[in-house]
Write an enzyme that holds these catalytic residues in place. Sequence first.
Site, short mmCIF file in Angstrom:
data_model
loop_
_atom_site.label_atom_id
_atom_site.label_comp_id
_atom_site.label_asym_id
_atom_site.label_seq_id
_atom_site.Cartn_x
_atom_site.Cartn_y
_atom_site.Cartn_z
CE LYS A 54 -3.73 -2.62 2.26
NZ LYS A 54 -4.39 -2.88 3.69
CD GLN A 98 -3.30 -4.34 6.84
OE1 GLN A 98 -3.21 -3.34 6.08
NE2 GLN A 98 -3.84 -5.35 6.40
CG ASP A 121 -9.39 -0.15 5.16
OD1 ASP A 121 -9.28 -0.53 3.85
OD2 ASP A 121 -8.77 -0.79 5.83
#
Length: 292
Positions: A54, A98, A121
């Site tokens: 990412k 994460q 997200d």
Amino acid sequence: MSATIIDGKAIAARVRAEVASEVKAFIQSTGRTPGLATVLVGEDPGSVVYVAGKQRACAEAGMTPFDHRLPAGVSFEEVAELLGRLNEDQAVSGVLLQLPVPDQLDGPTLTGMIDPGKDVDGLTPVNAGRLALGLPGLRPCTPLGVLELLRSVDATVEGAEAVVVGRSNLFGKPMAQLLLAQNATVTMCHSRTRNLRAVCARADVLIAAVGRARLIEREFVKPGAVVIDVGMNRLTPEQAGNTSGLVGDVDFTAAVEVASAITPVPGGVGPMTIACLLRNTLDAARHRAGVQ
């Protein structure tokens, strides 16, 4: 019949190139550079790889990556304090915690602390609620990627019968909501579903995301269906019949002879997640700057 193989790598490369071009135009028009902050707690090997990917993709798209790494033993309060600072940081357009986090931390509660406008997200309660209500907001990246893959093969979603196997908050539930928003008739299956085979065999669009290697066999697939395999399971190379040992939730060799289009594992859905994360980050930056 032999299905069209949906090349997620190629489609993701196109999306990433589009985002990079749009980032350049955004910087020229606003004087601001979008920034993505990732927060990694601990050193889970898979998570380390995902975060590195990412960060690299963010830089390649012309955005500023902010890489925050905390030890596995960090307290809830320390992670919450970092998220609060990132929420206030004007250089940060998007914030990503994460998952999974270590056991002593509460992942859903921490995720909920992220500013919904920076929730790239799409997992905060606010954005999940806006999705359920059909209101604008940031959407989860992997379901967005699946929609892009369906568009790439001109799959008819409106009026279609769609079956999602898996009901996770990370994928299954938002995927079902996005399909409903596209006017599909959606059935969500899970471990308690009776006669899973018969339910799946009705699907014009079949999406598997349950984490069970090759669960979806040939008899589960309606002839001509579009099959999207979100699963990623690791077997021995001997069991998998390949060198990587990676297989999906779909028995690819069997399903490819029945479906009209299908994603491989690896190389299908996976690359789309990061591509859509970049798009979300740019969208978040645009929103904060008050531009379209």
